[in-house]
Design an enzyme around this catalytic site. Structure first.
Site, PDB file in Angstrom:
ATOM      1  N   CYS A  84      45.417  42.393  47.361  1.00  0.00           N
ATOM      2  CA  CYS A  84      44.816  43.319  48.327  1.00  0.00           C
ATOM      3  C   CYS A  84      45.521  43.192  49.686  1.00  0.00           C
ATOM      4  O   CYS A  84      46.638  43.655  49.830  1.00  0.00           O
ATOM      5  CB  CYS A  84      43.308  43.114  48.400  1.00  0.00           C
ATOM      6  SG  CYS A  84      42.431  44.507  49.133  1.00  0.00           S
ATOM      7  N   HIS A 179      41.419  42.740  43.236  1.00  0.00           N
ATOM      8  CA  HIS A 179      40.959  41.355  43.392  1.00  0.00           C
ATOM      9  C   HIS A 179      40.782  40.694  42.022  1.00  0.00           C
ATOM     10  O   HIS A 179      39.668  40.637  41.498  1.00  0.00           O
ATOM     11  CB  HIS A 179      39.627  41.327  44.146  1.00  0.00           C
ATOM     12  CG  HIS A 179      39.743  41.675  45.586  1.00  0.00           C
ATOM     13  ND1 HIS A 179      39.922  40.727  46.568  1.00  0.00           N
ATOM     14  CD2 HIS A 179      39.717  42.867  46.221  1.00  0.00           C
ATOM     15  CE1 HIS A 179      39.985  41.323  47.746  1.00  0.00           C
ATOM     16  NE2 HIS A 179      39.875  42.623  47.553  1.00  0.00           N
ATOM     17  N   GLU A 181      40.697  37.638  41.245  1.00  0.00           N
ATOM     18  CA  GLU A 181      39.890  36.414  41.340  1.00  0.00           C
ATOM     19  C   GLU A 181      38.403  36.661  41.097  1.00  0.00           C
ATOM     20  O   GLU A 181      37.648  35.720  40.840  1.00  0.00           O
ATOM     21  CB  GLU A 181      40.101  35.741  42.702  1.00  0.00           C
ATOM     22  CG  GLU A 181      39.468  36.431  43.889  1.00  0.00           C
ATOM     23  CD  GLU A 181      40.215  37.646  44.430  1.00  0.00           C
ATOM     24  OE1 GLU A 181      39.757  38.199  45.438  1.00  0.00           O
ATOM     25  OE2 GLU A 181      41.249  38.040  43.844  1.00  0.00           O
TER      26      GLU A 181
END
Length: 198
Positions: A84, A179, A181
């Site tokens: 990002c 994202h 994660e």
């Protein structure tokens, strides 16, 4: 192995968890270190530049010269993954969807052109499924996401989404506009296996 995470702002803890879990899955013994100062770059095997507010991150790091030191390390071969806002920092060209040229500070190390807030503001955030070359199928969360709209030179997209490229690799660098994660460790496993362990 020691993976650093730029820990100024953003999804630091989520990346820490994903890296530790990826190392466990790969059977690799290693450490995760938060990078807040230039000295923290020493001894790293790779670094992750997380999402967050890109202008705030730049403002908070510019006085310490941390970004210049990071640029030098990655330019000299340190494997780097930017998610990002991290993808924004890695890009050679950055514009905002509404404002156009922003003059925002960037590392400028990857042959990609990024448009900030490409899909709109917070309420236009969304999730979708991407089948990423070499990585597999992942649930991708786009939060006030940028888009990689152009690549050149040795940069190569690993997936397309409409008219942009959510994942691009170039040599020792991996840029993602979503994202990972938040939903998967597959991207972190791939980063460790294919860029860090090279």
């Amino acid at each position: 192995m020691k993976i650093g995470i730029l820990a100024v702002q953003g999804d630091v803890e989520e990346h820490e968890y994903a890296v530790k879990k990826a190392m466990d899955e790969l059977g690799i013994s290693g450490d995760v270190a938060r990078v807040k100062r230039i000295d923290d770059l020493r001894g790293l095997s790779g670094i992750i530049i997380p999402g967050g507010e890109s202008t705030s991150i730049w403002r908070l790091t510019s006085k310490s010269n941390l970004m210049n030191a990071l640029r030098d390390e990655v330019s000299n071969g340190l494997p780097a993954m930017g998610t990002c806002a991290g993808a924004i920092f890695m890009a050679r060209e950055v514009k905002d969807r509404i404002m156009g040229e922003t003059g925002q500070g960037v590392l400028g190390i990857m042959n990609i052109s990024v448009v900030r807030n490409f899909y709109g503001r917070q309420r236009e955030s969304f999730e979708t499924t991407l089948n990423i070359e070499g990585i597999g199928t992942v649930r991708a969360v786009f939060i006030r996401a940028p888009a990689i709209v152009k690549y050149w030179g040795s940069a190569k997209p690993l997936v397309a989404y409409g008219d942009n490229y959510p994942v691009v690799i170039e040599n020792n660098m991996l840029a993602l506009t979503f994202h990972p994660e938040l939903t998967t460790i597959l991207v972190h496993e791939w980063f460790i296996s294919n860029l860090v362990k090279k």
